[in-house]
Write an enzyme that holds these catalytic residues in place. Structure first.
Site, PDB file in Angstrom:
ATOM      1  N   GLU A 143      -0.430  -9.506  -0.844  1.00 31.02           N
ATOM      2  CA  GLU A 143      -1.856  -9.823  -0.629  1.00 31.02           C
ATOM      3  C   GLU A 143      -2.618  -9.869  -1.952  1.00 31.02           C
ATOM      4  O   GLU A 143      -3.489 -10.716  -2.164  1.00 31.02           O
ATOM      5  CB  GLU A 143      -2.459  -8.783   0.317  1.00 31.02           C
ATOM      6  CG  GLU A 143      -1.873  -8.903   1.718  1.00 31.02           C
ATOM      7  CD  GLU A 143      -2.179  -7.702   2.600  1.00 31.02           C
ATOM      8  OE1 GLU A 143      -1.889  -6.554   2.181  1.00 31.02           O
ATOM      9  OE2 GLU A 143      -2.701  -7.895   3.705  1.00 31.02           O
TER      10      GLU A 143
ATOM     11  N   GLY B 206       0.658  -5.137   0.577  1.00 33.55           N
ATOM     12  CA  GLY B 206      -0.533  -5.213  -0.283  1.00 33.55           C
ATOM     13  C   GLY B 206      -0.245  -5.892  -1.615  1.00 33.55           C
ATOM     14  O   GLY B 206      -1.138  -6.463  -2.235  1.00 33.55           O
TER      15      GLY B 206
ATOM     16  N   ALA C 295       0.869  -1.183   0.000  1.00 29.64           N
ATOM     17  CA  ALA C 295       0.000   0.000   0.000  1.00 29.64           C
ATOM     18  C   ALA C 295       0.898   1.222   0.000  1.00 29.64           C
ATOM     19  O   ALA C 295       2.055   1.157   0.440  1.00 29.64           O
ATOM     20  CB  ALA C 295      -0.888  -0.019   1.237  1.00 29.64           C
TER      21      ALA C 295
ATOM     22  N   GLU D 185       4.560  -5.045   7.089  1.00 27.00           N
ATOM     23  CA  GLU D 185       3.791  -4.023   7.820  1.00 27.00           C
ATOM     24  C   GLU D 185       4.235  -3.871   9.267  1.00 27.00           C
ATOM     25  O   GLU D 185       4.182  -2.781   9.838  1.00 27.00           O
ATOM     26  CB  GLU D 185       2.288  -4.365   7.775  1.00 27.00           C
ATOM     27  CG  GLU D 185       1.644  -4.255   6.400  1.00 27.00           C
ATOM     28  CD  GLU D 185       1.753  -5.514   5.555  1.00 27.00           C
ATOM     29  OE1 GLU D 185       2.499  -6.438   5.929  1.00 27.00           O
ATOM     30  OE2 GLU D 185       1.086  -5.566   4.498  1.00 27.00           O
TER      31      GLU D 185
HETATM   32  N1  COA Z   1       4.569   3.271  -0.528  1.00 28.06           N
HETATM   33  C1  COA Z   1       5.017   4.437  -1.026  1.00 28.06           C
HETATM   34  N2  COA Z   1       6.210   4.599  -1.598  1.00 28.06           N
HETATM   35  C2  COA Z   1       7.001   3.530  -1.687  1.00 28.06           C
HETATM   36  C3  COA Z   1       6.632   2.282  -1.203  1.00 28.06           C
HETATM   37  C4  COA Z   1       5.339   2.155  -0.611  1.00 28.06           C
HETATM   38  N3  COA Z   1       4.880   0.997  -0.153  1.00 28.06           N
HETATM   39  N4  COA Z   1       7.627   1.397  -1.415  1.00 28.06           N
HETATM   40  C5  COA Z   1       8.595   2.094  -2.018  1.00 28.06           C
HETATM   41  N5  COA Z   1       8.238   3.380  -2.185  1.00 28.06           N
HETATM   42  C6  COA Z   1       8.990   4.457  -2.800  1.00 28.06           C
HETATM   43  C7  COA Z   1      10.149   4.887  -1.918  1.00 28.06           C
HETATM   44  O1  COA Z   1       9.728   5.771  -0.906  1.00 28.06           O
HETATM   45  C8  COA Z   1      11.065   5.544  -2.929  1.00 28.06           C
HETATM   46  O2  COA Z   1      10.552   6.822  -3.219  1.00 28.06           O
HETATM   47  P1  COA Z   1      11.561   8.080  -3.418  1.00 28.06           P
HETATM   48  O3  COA Z   1      12.397   7.698  -4.606  1.00 28.06           O
HETATM   49  O4  COA Z   1      10.635   9.225  -3.681  1.00 28.06           O
HETATM   50  O5  COA Z   1      12.365   8.188  -2.156  1.00 28.06           O
HETATM   51  C9  COA Z   1      10.865   4.684  -4.172  1.00 28.06           C
HETATM   52  O6  COA Z   1       9.627   3.996  -3.985  1.00 28.06           O
HETATM   53  C10 COA Z   1      11.943   3.647  -4.356  1.00 28.06           C
HETATM   54  O7  COA Z   1      12.054   2.901  -3.153  1.00 28.06           O
HETATM   55  P2  COA Z   1      13.410   2.748  -2.330  1.00 28.06           P
HETATM   56  O8  COA Z   1      13.053   2.485  -0.902  1.00 28.06           O
HETATM   57  O9  COA Z   1      14.337   3.893  -2.589  1.00 28.06           O
HETATM   58  O10 COA Z   1      14.000   1.438  -3.014  1.00 28.06           O
HETATM   59  P3  COA Z   1      14.959   0.357  -2.360  1.00 28.06           P
HETATM   60  O11 COA Z   1      15.387  -0.537  -3.465  1.00 28.06           O
HETATM   61  O12 COA Z   1      16.015   0.992  -1.540  1.00 28.06           O
HETATM   62  O13 COA Z   1      14.029  -0.461  -1.341  1.00 28.06           O
HETATM   63  C11 COA Z   1      12.015  -1.638  -0.679  1.00 28.06           C
HETATM   64  C12 COA Z   1      12.944  -1.227  -1.841  1.00 28.06           C
HETATM   65  C13 COA Z   1      10.831  -2.350  -1.305  1.00 28.06           C
HETATM   66  C14 COA Z   1      12.773  -2.616   0.257  1.00 28.06           C
HETATM   67  C15 COA Z   1      11.578  -0.399   0.107  1.00 28.06           C
HETATM   68  O14 COA Z   1      11.102   0.584  -0.807  1.00 28.06           O
HETATM   69  C16 COA Z   1      10.485  -0.670   1.095  1.00 28.06           C
HETATM   70  O15 COA Z   1      10.752  -1.200   2.167  1.00 28.06           O
HETATM   71  N6  COA Z   1       9.232  -0.261   0.762  1.00 28.06           N
HETATM   72  C17 COA Z   1       8.100  -0.387   1.658  1.00 28.06           C
HETATM   73  C18 COA Z   1       7.566  -1.797   1.659  1.00 28.06           C
HETATM   74  C19 COA Z   1       6.435  -1.909   2.664  1.00 28.06           C
HETATM   75  O16 COA Z   1       6.591  -1.682   3.832  1.00 28.06           O
HETATM   76  N7  COA Z   1       5.255  -2.287   2.169  1.00 28.06           N
HETATM   77  C20 COA Z   1       4.065  -2.458   2.980  1.00 28.06           C
HETATM   78  C21 COA Z   1       3.334  -1.189   3.073  1.00 28.06           C
HETATM   79  S1  COA Z   1       1.899  -1.331   4.112  1.00 28.06           S
END
Ligand code: COA
Length: 263
Positions: free
Chosen positions: A114, A111, A66, A134
């Site tokens: 899911e 999400g 999400a 999460e």
């Molecule tokens: N919601 C909003 N933005 C998200 C996102 C999410 N779930 N997941 C990634 N992004 C965004 C990041 O904030 C980043 O934005 P920016 O470039 O403006 O800073 C961009 O996508 C790229 O992500 P980044 O974190 O820089 O890539 P990474 O390769 O270093 O890490 C992940 C990848 C997937 C490990 C990391 O983005 C992450 O942990 N995301 C959240 C996953 C999560 O918790 N999902 C459940 C949500 S309820």
């Protein structure tokens, strides 16, 4: 409806929905969920779409969860409504009477995991990563993750994944039974579309019946599930596809299934 967060195209009976917010790793905001809902409604009504495939734009992600940027503005009532709407749309996807394949081409988290679990099966790239992270935000899965994951991989592994927030790779997801097959990243979409095309040539009524009986049968006792199966087996004999499939076998030719979902 015009789509801003997804792409949708139909080719030779296969609908391809691509999540298209690569800069946010295809995270699901409320607008994206409504666009997915619209595609589901279209696919449900359109007989020319026989199979649906879901994938993500860009190299990195299927769907990374999400959209977290909206969370700071949400009060508990809005958060519950967001979870309920996501659950409703994912349930519609799960209950779509046509095969739905998740083509997990990268991060498939929260999400995104899911959503993939609401599809009939998941094909993954060898670079894909799965998880329910999460817990690391101090929250819990809200789009059915605690429920579908435990049904798919068992309660203990589901709790381990949800409690640790640990990411697993495609091979581990395959071993767990979360993923059906793993392909090299550069072949994933092509291989998924090949299977989708094969499904598009099969009896749509029989595919629908398999999906219905497996999904409805999983939550009932074995005897009731088998009774459901026998009913659906009998009903299949009323359709033109059963006549065609059996006749084609006996005549040693390839069947030409033309039955609609209602025949
Ligand atoms: N919601 C909003 N933005 C998200 C996102 C999410 N779930 N997941 C990634 N992004 C965004 C990041 O904030 C980043 O934005 P920016 O470039 O403006 O800073 C961009 O996508 C790229 O992500 P980044 O974190 O820089 O890539 P990474 O390769 O270093 O890490 C992940 C990848 C997937 C490990 C990391 O983005 C992450 O942990 N995301 C959240 C996953 C999560 O918790 N999902 C459940 C949500 S309820």
């Amino acid at each position: 409806m015009t789509y801003e967060n997804i792409l949708f195209e139909v080719r030779d009976g296969v609908g391809l929905l691509t999540f298209n917010r690569p800069k946010a790793l295809n995270a699901l905001n409320p607008a994206t969920i409504e666009e997915v809902n619209d595609v589901i409604e279209r696919v449900r009504k359109d007989d020319t779409v026989r199979v649906l495939v879901l994938t993500g734009a860009g190299e990195k992600a299927f769907v990374a969860g999400a959209d977290i940027t909206q969370f700071p503005r949400m009060n508990p009532f809005e958060a519950r409504a967001f979870a309920e709407r996501g659950q409703e749309v994912f349930a519609k996807l799960e209950e779509l009477p046509k095969p739905v394949i998740a083509c997990a081409n990268g991060f498939t988290l929260g999400g995104g995991c899911e959503l993939a679990m609401s599809c009939d099966f998941i094909y993954a790239s060898d670079k894909a990563k799965f998880g329910q992270p999460e817990i690391n935000l101090g929250i819990i899965p809200g789009f059915g993750g605690t429920q579908r994951l435990s049904r798919l991989v068992g309660r203990a592994r589901a709790k381990e994944l949800c409690m640790t927030g640990e990411m697993i790779d495609a091979r581990q997801a395959l071993d767990l039974g979360l993923v059906a097959k793993v392909f090299p990243a550069e072949q994933l979409l092509e291989e998924t579309l090949k299977v989708a095309s094969r499904l598009a040539a099969k009896s749509q009524a029989a595919l629908r019946a398999i999906k219905f009986v497996v999904d409805r049968g999983v939550d009932v006792d074995l005897r009731s599930g088998c009774a459901l199966e026998a009913e659906a087996f009998g009903a299949a004999f009323a359709g033109q596809d059963a006549r065609e499939g059996v006749a084609a076998f006996l005549e040693k030719r390839t069947p030409d299934f033309k039955g609609s979902l209602t025949s």
